[in-house]
Design a protein around this motif. Sequence first.
Motif, PDB file in Angstrom:
ATOM      1  N   ARG A  30       0.839  -1.207   0.000  1.00 34.55           N
ATOM      2  CA  ARG A  30       0.000   0.000   0.000  1.00 34.55           C
ATOM      3  C   ARG A  30       0.875   1.260   0.000  1.00 34.55           C
ATOM      4  O   ARG A  30       0.604   2.222  -0.714  1.00 34.55           O
ATOM      5  N   GLU A  31       1.944   1.249   0.795  1.00 38.10           N
ATOM      6  CA  GLU A  31       2.871   2.374   0.872  1.00 38.10           C
ATOM      7  C   GLU A  31       3.533   2.617  -0.496  1.00 38.10           C
ATOM      8  O   GLU A  31       3.631   3.750  -0.969  1.00 38.10           O
ATOM      9  N   THR A  33       2.411   1.699  -3.403  1.00 40.16           N
ATOM     10  CA  THR A  33       1.377   2.153  -4.329  1.00 40.16           C
ATOM     11  C   THR A  33       1.111   3.642  -4.137  1.00 40.16           C
ATOM     12  O   THR A  33       1.028   4.400  -5.105  1.00 40.16           O
ATOM     13  N   ARG A  34       1.002   4.074  -2.889  1.00 41.27           N
ATOM     14  CA  ARG A  34       0.757   5.499  -2.610  1.00 41.27           C
ATOM     15  C   ARG A  34       1.891   6.366  -3.150  1.00 41.27           C
ATOM     16  O   ARG A  34       1.665   7.363  -3.844  1.00 41.27           O
ATOM     17  N   ASN A  38       1.428   8.979  -6.281  1.00 35.43           N
ATOM     18  CA  ASN A  38       1.707  10.397  -6.032  1.00 35.43           C
ATOM     19  C   ASN A  38       2.785  10.910  -6.978  1.00 35.43           C
ATOM     20  O   ASN A  38       2.680  12.024  -7.503  1.00 35.43           O
ATOM     21  N   GLY A  43      -2.704  10.447  -7.482  1.00 29.86           N
ATOM     22  CA  GLY A  43      -3.089  10.156  -6.113  1.00 29.86           C
ATOM     23  C   GLY A  43      -4.565   9.891  -5.919  1.00 29.86           C
ATOM     24  O   GLY A  43      -4.958   9.154  -5.012  1.00 29.86           O
ATOM     25  N   PHE A  46      -5.583   6.257  -5.690  1.00 25.72           N
ATOM     26  CA  PHE A  46      -4.990   5.446  -4.637  1.00 25.72           C
ATOM     27  C   PHE A  46      -5.954   4.469  -3.994  1.00 25.72           C
ATOM     28  O   PHE A  46      -5.640   3.286  -3.843  1.00 25.72           O
ATOM     29  N   ASP A  47      -7.123   4.912  -3.593  1.00 21.26           N
ATOM     30  CA  ASP A  47      -8.045   4.031  -2.863  1.00 21.26           C
ATOM     31  C   ASP A  47      -8.335   2.745  -3.635  1.00 21.26           C
ATOM     32  O   ASP A  47      -8.221   1.647  -3.080  1.00 21.26           O
ATOM     33  N   ALA A  50      -4.866   0.715  -4.389  1.00 26.03           N
ATOM     34  CA  ALA A  50      -4.292   0.169  -3.160  1.00 26.03           C
ATOM     35  C   ALA A  50      -5.132  -0.975  -2.613  1.00 26.03           C
ATOM     36  O   ALA A  50      -4.583  -1.959  -2.100  1.00 26.03           O
TER      37      ALA A  50
END
Length: 184
Positions: A30-31, A33-34, A38, A43, A46-47, A50
């Motif tokens: 997840r990190e 991917t964020r 970004n 961004g 992301f939801d 992720a």
Amino acid sequence: MGLSPAVLADRETVVSCALAPRRESVRTAREFTRLTLNRWELGDLFDDIALVASELVTNALRYGLPAHVPEPRSIWGRRGAGASPIGDRMDLRAEETAGSGYGGTAENPGNQPLIRLSLVRSDPQVVCAVTDPCENGPVPREADWVAESGRGLHLVESFSQSWGWHPVAVGKVVWAVFELQSHG
């Protein structure tokens, strides 16, 4: 499940992250991917991406690993519980995470990472792909919306444009495609 994504474009960017065979790798995915989204100025995706990355990594950890997986060795030394296995060097370049020391068993003689998350930006799409050493493809189960597990592939299908899998030299890759509707 859809057809294999076409990743032919003038501008294509591929980043990859080796993941340890531990449940903390879902947080690392997840990190990663964020940070990637970004950097790509995506961004707002992301939801969805992720969530799918988390589900695909969870499935790889649960179903894609050999019965015995050795404790991962890291070129950055041992880290405490919950720390990112790739440490402070997560700068989104595949060469930084290649050969990070995961594996090295009879099932993985080249000492390659057992699980790898890749994100591919190929306008007008982003592809999220997770590789693992198991040759068996994912099989969606009947969703039990009360149970704690068993809904992962249904979520992947719901949040992505399409998804699928195919075998690779060692194991398989499971992928999901996301459209970049309003991004240029």
